[in-house]
Write an enzyme that holds these catalytic residues in place. Structure first.
Site, PDB file in Angstrom:
ATOM      1  N   HIS A  43      -9.605   1.756   5.000  1.00 40.34           N
ATOM      2  CA  HIS A  43      -8.328   1.950   5.705  1.00 40.34           C
ATOM      3  C   HIS A  43      -8.523   2.988   6.815  1.00 40.34           C
ATOM      4  O   HIS A  43      -9.242   3.973   6.638  1.00 40.34           O
ATOM      5  CB  HIS A  43      -7.252   2.419   4.721  1.00 40.34           C
ATOM      6  CG  HIS A  43      -5.876   2.333   5.289  1.00 40.34           C
ATOM      7  ND1 HIS A  43      -5.395   3.265   6.176  1.00 40.34           N
ATOM      8  CD2 HIS A  43      -4.899   1.411   5.136  1.00 40.34           C
ATOM      9  CE1 HIS A  43      -4.163   2.925   6.529  1.00 40.34           C
ATOM     10  NE2 HIS A  43      -3.834   1.798   5.919  1.00 40.34           N
ATOM     11  N   GLU A  45      -6.770   5.313   7.790  1.00 39.28           N
ATOM     12  CA  GLU A  45      -6.420   6.689   7.414  1.00 39.28           C
ATOM     13  C   GLU A  45      -7.583   7.365   6.677  1.00 39.28           C
ATOM     14  O   GLU A  45      -7.705   8.590   6.695  1.00 39.28           O
ATOM     15  CB  GLU A  45      -5.125   6.686   6.588  1.00 39.28           C
ATOM     16  CG  GLU A  45      -3.918   6.403   7.482  1.00 39.28           C
ATOM     17  CD  GLU A  45      -2.739   5.735   6.799  1.00 39.28           C
ATOM     18  OE1 GLU A  45      -2.678   5.706   5.555  1.00 39.28           O
ATOM     19  OE2 GLU A  45      -1.864   5.227   7.533  1.00 39.28           O
ATOM     20  N   LYS A  93       0.111   4.276  -0.275  1.00 40.07           N
ATOM     21  CA  LYS A  93      -0.482   5.490   0.318  1.00 40.07           C
ATOM     22  C   LYS A  93      -0.200   6.691  -0.598  1.00 40.07           C
ATOM     23  O   LYS A  93      -0.126   6.529  -1.805  1.00 40.07           O
ATOM     24  CB  LYS A  93       0.033   5.699   1.744  1.00 40.07           C
ATOM     25  CG  LYS A  93      -0.114   4.428   2.578  1.00 40.07           C
ATOM     26  CD  LYS A  93       0.125   4.631   4.047  1.00 40.07           C
ATOM     27  CE  LYS A  93      -0.036   3.292   4.756  1.00 40.07           C
ATOM     28  NZ  LYS A  93      -0.009   3.426   6.230  1.00 40.07           N
ATOM     29  N   SER A 107       3.215  -2.113  10.413  1.00 41.33           N
ATOM     30  CA  SER A 107       4.653  -2.223  10.682  1.00 41.33           C
ATOM     31  C   SER A 107       5.252  -3.584  10.322  1.00 41.33           C
ATOM     32  O   SER A 107       6.184  -4.053  10.991  1.00 41.33           O
ATOM     33  CB  SER A 107       4.959  -1.858  12.140  1.00 41.33           C
ATOM     34  OG  SER A 107       4.652  -0.500  12.371  1.00 41.33           O
ATOM     35  N   ASN A 131       0.875  -1.172   0.000  1.00 46.22           N
ATOM     36  CA  ASN A 131       0.000   0.000   0.000  1.00 46.22           C
ATOM     37  C   ASN A 131       0.912   1.222   0.000  1.00 46.22           C
ATOM     38  O   ASN A 131       1.513   1.542   1.020  1.00 46.22           O
ATOM     39  CB  ASN A 131      -0.885  -0.041   1.261  1.00 46.22           C
ATOM     40  CG  ASN A 131      -1.655   1.253   1.465  1.00 46.22           C
ATOM     41  OD1 ASN A 131      -1.749   2.080   0.560  1.00 46.22           O
ATOM     42  ND2 ASN A 131      -2.217   1.416   2.661  1.00 46.22           N
ATOM     43  N   GLU A 181      -5.577  -4.563  10.650  1.00 38.48           N
ATOM     44  CA  GLU A 181      -4.534  -3.567  10.870  1.00 38.48           C
ATOM     45  C   GLU A 181      -4.817  -2.800  12.163  1.00 38.48           C
ATOM     46  O   GLU A 181      -5.629  -1.866  12.162  1.00 38.48           O
ATOM     47  CB  GLU A 181      -4.499  -2.572   9.701  1.00 38.48           C
ATOM     48  CG  GLU A 181      -4.261  -3.219   8.357  1.00 38.48           C
ATOM     49  CD  GLU A 181      -3.659  -2.246   7.358  1.00 38.48           C
ATOM     50  OE1 GLU A 181      -2.611  -2.575   6.801  1.00 38.48           O
ATOM     51  OE2 GLU A 181      -4.219  -1.157   7.160  1.00 38.48           O
ATOM     52  N   GLY A 205       2.591   2.264  10.777  1.00 38.07           N
ATOM     53  CA  GLY A 205       3.641   3.272  10.626  1.00 38.07           C
ATOM     54  C   GLY A 205       4.381   3.606  11.912  1.00 38.07           C
ATOM     55  O   GLY A 205       5.096   4.598  11.981  1.00 38.07           O
TER      56      GLY A 205
END
Ligand code: PGA
Length: 241
Positions: free
Chosen positions: A91, A93, A12, A200, A10, A161, A167
């Site tokens: 996701h 985000e 991003k 991660s 991904n 996730e 991250g």
């Protein structure tokens, strides 16, 4: 039925045409791989990448509608037209930046299916939810609310996730990942759906995570941006398949 195992990147909001050489190198490794692979690229790179490589490519989000007055949005059909075979939906985000709800995510999954795309449906608890013992309730709620009826192993991949692991360089313990994936599987309408772990994942921890019985691969952010980092993760998945 054997579950599909895949390592999916991904990117991003990262990646310019100058980075396409990494797509080329990742695709070269993907072509040799015995596991599934994919790269969810920025929409701006999809079509040009499709012209260069044969590996599965995906988008990172789609609108729930097929077309219309939605300035700046991208439909699932447009992603398919640009060469995608998959799209990430839900996701965290997108939850944080765009206020997406389970209902919106469910509609996006349906839109992905209608366009012939596999929906990579993300679920995961926040750090507070994790520390207050709400992980299972949150995941059950996300599965019930954002996975439409009709999900099957062809049209849907689940990505677990933990929001706090994305991250950050932190991951749940191996035992926790194993238990949470088993819980997620017990809540799926079709237990043959693949469940990827994301958050991660890197070349050092991938093999241990991928060896777990209910983990069918990874959704990888930062460590998918270069061939140097992502190819070892693909190889780790192959080695545990
Ligand atoms: P990360 O991101 O691998 O950089 O933690 C994973 C994701 O957000 O899909």
């Amino acid at each position: 039925m054997t579950r599909r195992r895949s390592a999916i990147g991904n990117w991003k909001m990262n990646g310019l045409t100058a980075n396409l050489s990494d797509v080329d190198q990742i695709a070269a490794a993907a072509a040799q791989a015995t596991c599934g692979t994919g790269l969810c690229l920025p929409a701006t790179l999809l079509h040009v990448a499709r012209g260069r490589v044969t590996m599965p490519l995906g988008g990172q989000d789609c609108h729930a509608s097929e077309s219309g007055a939605h300035t700046g949005d991208i439909s699932a059909g447009m992603l398919a037209d640009a060469g995608a075979s998959m799209v990430i939906v839900g996701h965290c985000e997108r939850h944080a930046d765009h206020g997406e709800t389970n209902e919106i995510v469910a509609a996006k999954s349906g839109a992905a299916w209608n366009a012939g795309l596999t929906a990579i449906l993300c679920i995961g608890e926040t750090e507070t939810q994790y520390h207050t013992g709400q992980t299972r309730d949150v995941l059950a709620d996300q599965i019930a609310g954002s996975l439409p009826e009709g999900a099957n192993a062809d049209n849907t991949i689940i990505a677990y996730e933990p929001v706090w692991a994305i991250g950050t360089g932190r991951t749940p313990g191996i035992g926790e990942i194993a238990q949470t994936h088993a819980f997620i599987r017990s809540r799926l309408p079709d237990p043959s759906l693949s469940i990827l772990y994301g958050g991660s994942v890197n070349a050092s921890n991938a093999a241990g995570i991928f060896a777990l019985a209910d983990v069918d691969g990874g959704l990888v952010g930062g460590a998918s941006l270069t061939a140097e980092k992502f190819v070892p993760i693909i190889k780790a998945l192959e080695a545990t398949s």
